[in-house]
Design an enzyme around this catalytic site. Structure first.
Site, PDB file in Angstrom:
ATOM      1  N   ASN A  66       0.386  -0.125   6.211  1.00  0.00           N
ATOM      2  CA  ASN A  66       0.857  -0.980   5.121  1.00  0.00           C
ATOM      3  C   ASN A  66       1.456  -2.216   5.780  1.00  0.00           C
ATOM      4  OD1 ASN A  66       2.029  -2.095   2.824  1.00  0.00           O
ATOM      5  ND2 ASN A  66       3.803  -0.742   2.894  1.00  0.00           N
ATOM      6  N   GLY A  67       0.748  -3.337   5.710  1.00  0.00           N
ATOM      7  CA  GLY A  67       1.257  -4.541   6.360  1.00  0.00           C
ATOM      8  C   GLY A  67       0.129  -5.462   6.788  1.00  0.00           C
ATOM      9  N   CYS A 113       0.859  -1.167   0.000  1.00  0.00           N
ATOM     10  CA  CYS A 113       0.000   0.000   0.000  1.00  0.00           C
ATOM     11  C   CYS A 113       0.898   1.219   0.000  1.00  0.00           C
ATOM     12  CB  CYS A 113      -0.855   0.033   1.262  1.00  0.00           C
ATOM     13  SG  CYS A 113      -1.912  -1.411   1.454  1.00  0.00           S
ATOM     14  N   GLU A 127       2.426  -8.590 -19.243  1.00  0.00           N
ATOM     15  CA  GLU A 127       1.958  -7.763 -18.139  1.00  0.00           C
ATOM     16  C   GLU A 127       1.245  -6.502 -18.585  1.00  0.00           C
ATOM     17  OE1 GLU A 127       6.467  -6.348 -16.832  1.00  0.00           O
ATOM     18  OE2 GLU A 127       4.965  -6.614 -15.305  1.00  0.00           O
ATOM     19  N   LYS A 165       3.632  -1.995  -8.594  1.00  0.00           N
ATOM     20  CA  LYS A 165       5.054  -1.827  -8.890  1.00  0.00           C
ATOM     21  C   LYS A 165       5.936  -2.537  -7.871  1.00  0.00           C
ATOM     22  CE  LYS A 165       8.514  -0.006 -11.133  1.00  0.00           C
ATOM     23  NZ  LYS A 165       8.854  -0.737 -12.370  1.00  0.00           N
ATOM     24  N   LYS A 193       7.165  -8.712 -20.678  1.00  0.00           N
ATOM     25  CA  LYS A 193       6.721  -7.337 -20.949  1.00  0.00           C
ATOM     26  C   LYS A 193       5.369  -7.351 -21.641  1.00  0.00           C
ATOM     27  CE  LYS A 193       8.599  -5.599 -18.806  1.00  0.00           C
ATOM     28  NZ  LYS A 193       9.565  -6.050 -17.884  1.00  0.00           N
ATOM     29  N   TRP A 228      -3.803  -1.833  -1.813  1.00  0.00           N
ATOM     30  CA  TRP A 228      -3.773  -3.003  -2.701  1.00  0.00           C
ATOM     31  C   TRP A 228      -4.203  -4.168  -1.828  1.00  0.00           C
ATOM     32  CZ3 TRP A 228      -1.419  -7.812  -3.194  1.00  0.00           C
ATOM     33  CH2 TRP A 228      -1.418  -8.378  -4.477  1.00  0.00           C
ATOM     34  N   GLU A 252      12.195 -12.108 -21.008  1.00  0.00           N
ATOM     35  CA  GLU A 252      11.830 -10.757 -20.574  1.00  0.00           C
ATOM     36  C   GLU A 252      10.903 -10.085 -21.600  1.00  0.00           C
ATOM     37  OE1 GLU A 252      11.807  -9.167 -17.972  1.00  0.00           O
ATOM     38  OE2 GLU A 252      11.819  -7.043 -18.444  1.00  0.00           O
ATOM     39  N   HIS A 263      11.278 -29.705 -28.891  1.00  0.00           N
ATOM     40  CA  HIS A 263      10.952 -30.649 -27.817  1.00  0.00           C
ATOM     41  C   HIS A 263       9.525 -30.462 -27.301  1.00  0.00           C
ATOM     42  CE1 HIS A 263      15.087 -31.992 -27.804  1.00  0.00           C
ATOM     43  NE2 HIS A 263      15.483 -30.731 -27.713  1.00  0.00           N
ATOM     44  N   ARG A 265       1.713   1.766  -5.754  1.00  0.00           N
ATOM     45  CA  ARG A 265       1.850   0.721  -4.745  1.00  0.00           C
ATOM     46  C   ARG A 265       0.535  -0.017  -4.490  1.00  0.00           C
ATOM     47  NH1 ARG A 265       6.410   0.879  -1.746  1.00  0.00           N
ATOM     48  NH2 ARG A 265       5.346  -0.247  -0.091  1.00  0.00           N
TER      49      ARG A 265
HETATM   50  C1  AGP Z   1       8.595  -6.257 -14.075  1.00  0.00           C
HETATM   51  O1  AGP Z   1       8.100  -5.727 -15.233  1.00  0.00           O
HETATM   52  C2  AGP Z   1       7.590  -6.667 -13.115  1.00  0.00           C
HETATM   53  N1  AGP Z   1       6.686  -5.614 -12.807  1.00  0.00           N
HETATM   54  C3  AGP Z   1       8.043  -7.505 -11.930  1.00  0.00           C
HETATM   55  O2  AGP Z   1       8.317  -8.770 -12.459  1.00  0.00           O
HETATM   56  C4  AGP Z   1       9.265  -7.031 -11.105  1.00  0.00           C
HETATM   57  O3  AGP Z   1      10.423  -7.101 -11.876  1.00  0.00           O
HETATM   58  C5  AGP Z   1       9.390  -7.925  -9.863  1.00  0.00           C
HETATM   59  O4  AGP Z   1       8.252  -7.769  -9.075  1.00  0.00           O
HETATM   60  C6  AGP Z   1      10.624  -7.619  -9.049  1.00  0.00           C
HETATM   61  O5  AGP Z   1      10.632  -6.304  -8.590  1.00  0.00           O
HETATM   62  P1  AGP Z   1      11.930  -5.630  -8.027  1.00  0.00           P
HETATM   63  O6  AGP Z   1      12.937  -5.593  -9.109  1.00  0.00           O
HETATM   64  O7  AGP Z   1      11.485  -4.255  -7.608  1.00  0.00           O
HETATM   65  O8  AGP Z   1      12.397  -6.458  -6.865  1.00  0.00           O
END
Ligand code: AGP
Length: 633
Positions: A118-119, A20, A510, A628, A507, A92, A503, A526, A45
């Site tokens: 937050n927790g 949060c 997500e 994030k 991208k 969140w 990666e 395979h 957040r």
């Molecule tokens: C990346 O696009 C993602 N949003 C997610 O996988 C992120 O990389 C992961 O949660 C790790 O976050 P951090 O690098 O802040 O530890």
């Protein structure tokens, strides 16, 4: 870490928290406005619901609303509120519906104590039972309301009323994680806050203070901060603050300066933060290498690792760990360190690490990789490694973050704030930092000075080459338009470009919500080859390198089954004749050394994902269900 943040062995036992955003203000400004502005910064957040509490007209006024922060903004006219003290929250939810009732702030039965949290309060059920027996009641099912009532129950029983003491006693009896801010009508001249496990930062201005879960909520108003540690609390009035432990031991910390500028938190003319952050990558790579390259000798200088150089040299094994995108850079780090330095490397999902009782030896070096520095799974992995006696290093972007402080030493990325949920510039900076580390270790082992010089010369040219890729994105936009209606994508790469395939697929997943898979290209035969038909776009990293011919065979296999090939190719490479005859689309990147190719190859894949999501009208910076900073296990 590089910036001198002293290592403090924080307890990570309680990292089971929801993510949060929290903000509190006390000072002479319109507190409602400052807090609402701060909430906009920390909305990444969590964006299920939001709320604010201010002290005005001699009472607490709490306003909260489910949905995005916009909903709250729609009902809070900051011009109509004239308070100098306020707290606010973006949620969140992990349990409990994201509705108006469950939104923070939560109050005690009298409505005189409001808290944002937050927790997770783990023993809230037993506390609730005791408090119910004492006659207290509850309007929500949240653990946070129980904490508000618990604090009130202690305050109610005090002979000499002291809110900060009530908070302190309450917190020493709760189990769980919290970044907590308390505002009370009983003592409306102060904000009381505390942390255990969740981030909390104090911004220090002239007779004004902001507490927040992120420096981004502070920097518009003040640039000095302190980072309270676990089991510490702050009692803040307009004229000053007291920092102490839950055992009442006074703490005196030297404030540090926020590293970034307010302008870095703006979109700077771009429609989305993600696009801005993609476009910043020439600069962020420049920042990642600044002062670290010694061209004359072919050496690398990573000041944050100076103290552990011997340990690194003697390491029998390095374990790289992280989550999501950071795990992908860890995987690339494995390839780089093993090949350039010959040190065995293992890569671990931080989220799996501590649950599978990993075999760790005292001489092992564990390196945690994280953009935010707050990822709960990664923090837990660090704790596990420390428990087993390993040296733990960090490769982290956010200065002063929990991971930066929980590690023994490390390397900062200096990529600046990354706001878009999909990580872009942090990834290329992580890979650059790992590349520098691999060369540093390699120079201690087998890389000669001339070879070191060659690597470093090429690394220095990366920003210029990145700019060449970014100069014209129209071709990628056209490809995005063409394939935005596809339902599935495959991403293929080999060697150093296999992690890039993973990666690239992440991208796309997500931010576009389309199904995408990354594979080592040779694995196709395979099994996954069965997926190929003429509805399947296949993105292949087919750059100039020692395994180009092999990749060509994989492309043939896909083409023979009707798949559409989007190839990432090296500009000016004679082998491209084959690609031109087979690929449906070619995106060119400048030539560089094989080890550096992933950094350049990643950029078109970020753009492709961005423009496909754009075509589909997705909420690119805040994709559904994601946040994030993942501070939940
Ligand atoms: C990346 O696009 C993602 N949003 C997610 O996988 C992120 O990389 C992961 O949660 C790790 O976050 P951090 O690098 O802040 O530890």
């Amino acid at each position: 870490m590089q910036q001198k943040i002293p290592y403090i062995a924080i307890s990570l036992i309680y990292w089971k928290c929801i993510m949060c955003g929290i903000v509190g203000y006390i000072g002479n400004k319109n507190a409602t406005e400052v807090v609402m502005n701060g909430l906009k910064r920390v909305e990444y957040r969590g964006y299920d619901s939001a709320g604010i509490a201010m002290f005005e007209n001699n009472k607490l006024n709490v306003i909260k609303k489910s949905g995005r922060l916009e909903e709250l903004i729609g009902i809070v006219d900051t011009n109509l509120h004239h308070s100098n003290i306020a707290i606010g929250h973006t949620r969140w939810a992990t349990h409990g519906l994201p509705n108006d009732t469950n939104a923070h702030p939560h109050t005690d039965n009298s409505g005189n104590i409001a808290i944002i949290h937050n927790g997770i309060i783990e023993n809230y059920r037993s506390l609730k039972k005791i408090l119910t027996q004492k006659g207290y009641f509850f309007n929500t099912e949240t653990d946070t309301e129980v904490l508000a009532v618990f604090i009130a129950s202690i305050y109610d029983e005090q002979k000499e009323k002291d809110m900060s003491e009530a908070v302190r006693i309450a917190l020493s009896e709760v189990a769980g994680a919290f970044g907590l801010v308390v505002l009370s009508a009983y003592e409306p001249d102060k904000i009381i806050c505390a942390r255990r496990g969740s981030p909390l930062i104090l911004g220090i201005g002239d007779n004004e203070y902001i507490v927040a879960s992120d420096q981004t909520a502070i920097v518009a108003y003040m640039d000095k901060v302190i980072f309270p540690d676990d089991n510490e609390m702050l009692v803040i009035t307009k004229s000053g603050y007291i920092e102490k432990t839950f055992d009442n031991v006074a703490i005196d910390k030297e404030p540090t300066k926020i590293e970034f500028e307010l302008a870095q938190l703006e979109k700077g003319g771009y429609e989305h933060f993600m696009l801005k952050e993609i476009m910043e990558q020439a600069e962020t790579i420049e920042n990642a290498i600044r002062g670290r390259i010694l061209l004359d000798s072919g050496d690398v200088k990573l000041g944050g690792l100076r103290e552990v150089t011997d340990k690194l040299r003697d390491a029998h094994r390095i374990i790289l760990t992280g989550c999501g995108t950071s795990w992908h850079s860890a995987l690339l780090g494995e390839y780089l360190i093993e090949s350039l330095a010959g040190i065995p490397v293992e890569v671990e999902y931080a989220s799996e690490f501590r649950y599978r009782n990993p075999v760790l030896y005292k001489g092992d070096i564990v390196i945690a990789i994280s953009q935010s520095g707050e990822t709960a799974d990664t923090l837990e992995a660090i704790r596990e490694a420390k428990r087993k006696g390993c040296v733990v290093l960090g490769i982290v972007n956010v200065v002063g973050s929990s991971i930066a402080r929980a590690t023994d030493a490390g390397v900062y990325l200096h990529a600046g704030p990354e706001i878009g949920v999909a990580s872009t510039k942090a990834f290329t900076s992580q890979v650059t930092a790992l590349l520098l580390l691999a060369i540093l270790l390699g120079r201690m082992k087998s890389i000669s000075a001339p070879d070191g010089i060659e690597y470093l010369k090429e690394i220095k040219q990366l920003p210029e080459k990145i700019n060449l890729i970014l100069k014209d994105t129209s071709g990628i936009q056209q490809i995005a338009k063409r394939y935005a209606s596809a339902k599935n994508f495959l991403y293929l790469g080999r060697g150093y470009n296999y992690p890039i395939a993973l990666e690239g697929a992440l991208k796309l997943k997500e931010i576009s919500y389309l199904h995408a898979e990354g594979y080592p290209a040779a694995e196709m035969k395979h099994g996954p080859l069965a997926l190929i038909d003429d509805d399947m776009p296949v993105v292949v990293i087919a750059t100039k390198d020692s395994i180009f011919e092999k990749i060509c065979s994989n492309i043939e296999e896909v083409k023979a089954r009707g798949g559409h090939i989007i190839a990432i190719a090296t500009a000016g490479f004679e082998g491209n004749g084959f690609l031109r005859s087979k690929a449906d689309h070619i995106i060119e990147i400048p030539e560089t050394l094989y080890e550096l190719t992933p950094i350049l190859a990643m950029i078109p894949l970020q753009l492709l994902a961005y423009y496909i999501a754009y075509e589909l009208g997705r909420d690119i910076d805040n994709p559904r269900h994601l946040a994030k900073s993942v501070t939940v296990e």
